[in-house]
Write a protein that holds these residues in place. Structure first.
Motif, PDB file in Angstrom:
ATOM      1  N   GLY A   1      12.142   2.819 -18.042  1.00 32.81           N
ATOM      2  CA  GLY A   1      11.128   1.766 -18.160  1.00 32.81           C
ATOM      3  C   GLY A   1      10.478   1.258 -16.689  1.00 32.81           C
ATOM      4  N   ILE A   2      11.263   1.531 -15.707  1.00 33.18           N
ATOM      5  CA  ILE A   2      11.107   1.352 -14.173  1.00 33.18           C
ATOM      6  C   ILE A   2       9.748   2.273 -13.846  1.00 33.18           C
ATOM      7  CG2 ILE A   2      11.603   1.075 -11.835  1.00 33.18           C
ATOM      8  CD1 ILE A   2      14.530   0.651 -12.730  1.00 33.18           C
ATOM      9  N   VAL A   3       9.863   3.477 -14.254  1.00 34.34           N
ATOM     10  CA  VAL A   3       8.971   4.608 -13.629  1.00 34.34           C
ATOM     11  C   VAL A   3       8.087   4.738 -14.497  1.00 34.34           C
ATOM     12  CG1 VAL A   3      10.413   5.753 -11.925  1.00 34.34           C
ATOM     13  CG2 VAL A   3      10.648   6.215 -14.088  1.00 34.34           C
ATOM     14  N   THR A   4       8.266   4.726 -15.874  1.00 33.25           N
ATOM     15  CA  THR A   4       6.919   4.836 -16.730  1.00 33.25           C
ATOM     16  C   THR A   4       5.801   3.872 -16.548  1.00 33.25           C
ATOM     17  OG1 THR A   4       8.468   5.694 -18.174  1.00 33.25           O
ATOM     18  CG2 THR A   4       6.367   5.585 -19.025  1.00 33.25           C
ATOM     19  N   PRO A   5       4.610   4.179 -16.377  1.00 33.55           N
ATOM     20  CA  PRO A   5       3.552   3.180 -16.282  1.00 33.55           C
ATOM     21  C   PRO A   5       3.540   2.732 -17.487  1.00 33.55           C
ATOM     22  CG  PRO A   5       2.639   5.649 -16.093  1.00 33.55           C
ATOM     23  CD  PRO A   5       3.949   5.680 -16.308  1.00 33.55           C
ATOM     24  N   PHE A   6       3.012   1.324 -17.563  1.00 33.94           N
ATOM     25  CA  PHE A   6       3.087   0.380 -18.477  1.00 33.94           C
ATOM     26  C   PHE A   6       2.017  -0.794 -18.449  1.00 33.94           C
ATOM     27  CE2 PHE A   6       4.542  -3.226 -20.827  1.00 33.94           C
ATOM     28  CZ  PHE A   6       4.724  -3.009 -21.872  1.00 33.94           C
TER      29      PHE A   6
ATOM     30  N   THR B   1       0.911  -1.342  -0.158  1.00 38.97           N
ATOM     31  CA  THR B   1      -0.014  -0.037   0.181  1.00 38.97           C
ATOM     32  C   THR B   1       0.991   1.188   0.140  1.00 38.97           C
ATOM     33  OG1 THR B   1      -1.598  -1.003   1.306  1.00 38.97           O
ATOM     34  CG2 THR B   1      -1.758   1.027   1.041  1.00 38.97           C
ATOM     35  N   LEU B   2       1.804   1.307   0.891  1.00 35.56           N
ATOM     36  CA  LEU B   2       2.675   2.395   1.075  1.00 35.56           C
ATOM     37  C   LEU B   2       3.435   2.791  -0.402  1.00 35.56           C
ATOM     38  CD1 LEU B   2       3.597   4.174   3.208  1.00 35.56           C
ATOM     39  CD2 LEU B   2       5.803   2.953   3.159  1.00 35.56           C
TER      40      LEU B   2
ATOM     41  N   ILE C   1      -3.867   7.505  -4.470  1.00 37.94           N
ATOM     42  CA  ILE C   1      -4.871   7.130  -3.754  1.00 37.94           C
ATOM     43  C   ILE C   1      -5.695   5.831  -4.894  1.00 37.94           C
ATOM     44  CG2 ILE C   1      -7.230   7.285  -2.664  1.00 37.94           C
ATOM     45  CD1 ILE C   1      -6.258  10.061  -1.487  1.00 37.94           C
ATOM     46  N   THR C   2      -5.696   6.627  -5.986  1.00 34.46           N
ATOM     47  CA  THR C   2      -6.472   5.742  -7.044  1.00 34.46           C
ATOM     48  C   THR C   2      -5.774   4.572  -7.201  1.00 34.46           C
ATOM     49  OG1 THR C   2      -7.107   7.933  -8.047  1.00 34.46           O
ATOM     50  CG2 THR C   2      -7.611   5.933  -9.329  1.00 34.46           C
ATOM     51  N   ALA C   3      -4.197   4.861  -7.300  1.00 35.80           N
ATOM     52  CA  ALA C   3      -3.334   3.756  -7.683  1.00 35.80           C
ATOM     53  C   ALA C   3      -3.241   2.623  -6.584  1.00 35.80           C
ATOM     54  CB  ALA C   3      -1.799   4.082  -7.709  1.00 35.80           C
ATOM     55  N   VAL C   4      -3.625   3.041  -5.404  1.00 35.92           N
ATOM     56  CA  VAL C   4      -3.988   2.031  -4.252  1.00 35.92           C
ATOM     57  C   VAL C   4      -4.849   1.235  -4.353  1.00 35.92           C
ATOM     58  CG1 VAL C   4      -3.942   1.773  -1.696  1.00 35.92           C
ATOM     59  CG2 VAL C   4      -2.352   3.265  -2.511  1.00 35.92           C
TER      60      VAL C   4
ATOM     61  N   VAL D   1       4.512   5.442  -5.481  1.00 38.17           N
ATOM     62  CA  VAL D   1       4.715   5.220  -7.021  1.00 38.17           C
ATOM     63  C   VAL D   1       3.730   5.916  -7.834  1.00 38.17           C
ATOM     64  CG1 VAL D   1       5.239   3.603  -8.706  1.00 38.17           C
ATOM     65  CG2 VAL D   1       6.272   3.176  -6.663  1.00 38.17           C
ATOM     66  N   GLY D   2       2.434   5.917  -7.199  1.00 39.83           N
ATOM     67  CA  GLY D   2       1.395   6.559  -7.870  1.00 39.83           C
ATOM     68  C   GLY D   2       1.578   7.908  -8.156  1.00 39.83           C
TER      69      GLY D   2
END
Lengths: 77, 343
Positions: free
Chosen positions: B105-110, B67-68, B215-218, B73-74
């Motif tokens: 690649g690690i940080v870009t949403p995919f 969660t954290l 929050i949405t990502a969680v 990351v979100g």
């Protein structure tokens, strides 16, 4: 008003199309909602992350689903 | 004005939640002990008791970490859109470009459903093929869920190892594909695609505007993944006390040299996300599988998958797909052997 929902058919794209149609109906807008599934056509809007929403030729949101409030706001402008 | 007050309130709520988080995480072990031994009144040292204790401790621990990290990351991801990454990589030369693409690649949403638009967009912007591949390899393989689950279940050493070796594979494999000049194996129509310019639609956000994205990502990710984590840990808890220690040793242990290529062969066509596979891998390791073999299996499952290949077939000709899978599998194999040798 001309509204396009861009998406290749993923689950998120379908739900964006659904809530867009709902909001259009709720607000009683004179708008035509079309789903664009062709990837080349989607790319022509400069969008790489689906789903995206195009209102009168302008990309208003991409890569996520806005909530209904936000959507209402986008469609009143 | 109303919006500003609401934003301030959100920040306070988040700060409060963070403190609660830290307290729960800190007291999780005594809490678990109290729950299993005192409240449930289970007898210490019994197999069943230890299995239950394992679950009651591990599941909230992993869920808390997840969660954290997913929350932060979100937020971080709102700074990196694929469109921005594409602009950053345009016109980059090899190697430096491969390194940058793998890191981005690690940080870009995919997600695999956006592999095609990404590929088209990169090619259209003039990003070299090898650099595009570095991105396509790193992006699914190294992600926050994999890293946090590895950290939660095996500790930071394994987590760091996974990230570093994953990066090395993405960089080298992309670099090799670039050197081989395989542009001829990309479908011709790809080069005819014209991409519109949407840079003016880039959303401008303040920091507190970005919190809802966390929050949405969680909600989205933890909401989807928790059941697999629970199942995985439940299986782990069950196996914990009952299956003999070196049950997997013969098949996936160090002594069996063929175990690395075999687990890659099994892993490549399988499609699963980190949340489903890592708890299983932790069981394998506990029962005698060696770290290198387990790591190779995991990378093959998460990094390469049949559905992704089928999607990529739209833009790549078969020889290029085989080359791509071949090079990446080979890289994973080296990692597997290396770890079996070192650890």
């Amino acid at each position: 008003m001309n509204i396009l929902v861009l998406g290749t058919g993923c689950a998120k794209c379908k739900s964006l199309e659904k809530i867009t149609r709902e909001v259009v109906a709720e607000m009683d807008l004179d708008a035509e909602v079309t789903k664009v599934e062709d990837i080349v056509e989607i790319m022509s809007f400069g969008v790489m992350t689906t789903p995206a929403l195009v209102v009168d030729g302008k990309v208003v949101v991409k890569g996520r689903i806005p909530d209904k409030n936000e959507l209402r706001h986008m469609l009143t402008k | 004005m109303k919006r500003l007050i609401r934003q301030k309130k959100t920040i306070w709520v988040i700060a409060g939640l963070l403190i609660v988080w830290a307290l729960v995480y800190d007291y999780l072990e005594p809490l678990t002990n109290y729950l299993t031994y005192n409240l449930f009144g289970l007898e210490q040292g019994k197999r069943l008791t230890e299995a239950i204790r394992f679950f009651v401790f591990e599941f909230p621990k992993v869920l808390l970490l997840l969660t954290l990290i997913v929350f932060f990351v979100g937020i971080i991801r709102t700074f990196f859109s694929p469109e921005r990454t594409r602009r950053a990589l345009a016109g980059k030369t090899t190697f430096a470009g491969n390194v940058m693409a793998s890191l981005l690649g690690i940080v870009t949403p995919f997600c695999s459903c956006s592999a095609i638009p990404l590929f088209l967009g990169f090619v259209e912007a003039g990003v070299p093929l090898g650099i595009t591949f570095s991105f396509l390899i790193a992006s699914p393989m190294i992600n926050e869920i994999a890293v946090i689950l590895l950290f939660g279940m095996f500790g930071w050493k394994v987590a760091v190892t996974y990230v570093v070796t994953g990066l090395v594979i993405a960089i080298t494999a992309g670099w090799i594909i670039g050197r081989l000049h395989l542009e001829k194996w990309v479908e011709e129509w790809v080069y005819k695609t014209k991409m519109g310019d949407a840079s003016d639609t880039e959303e401008k956000l303040s920091f507190s505007d970005r919190i809802p994205f966390g929050i949405t990502a969680v909600k989205e990710i933890v909401g989807k993944v928790w059941i697999y984590v629970a199942l995985g840990i439940a299986v782990g808890a069950g196996v914990h006390g009952y299956v003999p220690e070196n049950f997997m040793a013969a098949l996936m242990g160090k002594s069996a040299w063929y175990s690395v290529p075999l687990s890659i062969l099994i892993g490549v066509p399988l499609y699963s996300n980190a949340a489903r596979i890592i708890p299983i891998v932790s069981v394998l390791i506990e029962k005698g599988a060696s770290l290198g073999t387990a790591l190779a299996f995991m990378m093959a499952v998460i990094g390469l998958s049949l559905p992704e290949m089928i999607i990529l077939r739209k833009v790549l000709k078969l020889p290029l797909i085989f080359t791509f899978v071949g090079i990446v599998s080979f890289g994973i194999m080296i990692v597997g052997f290396l770890f079996n040798l070192i650890f």
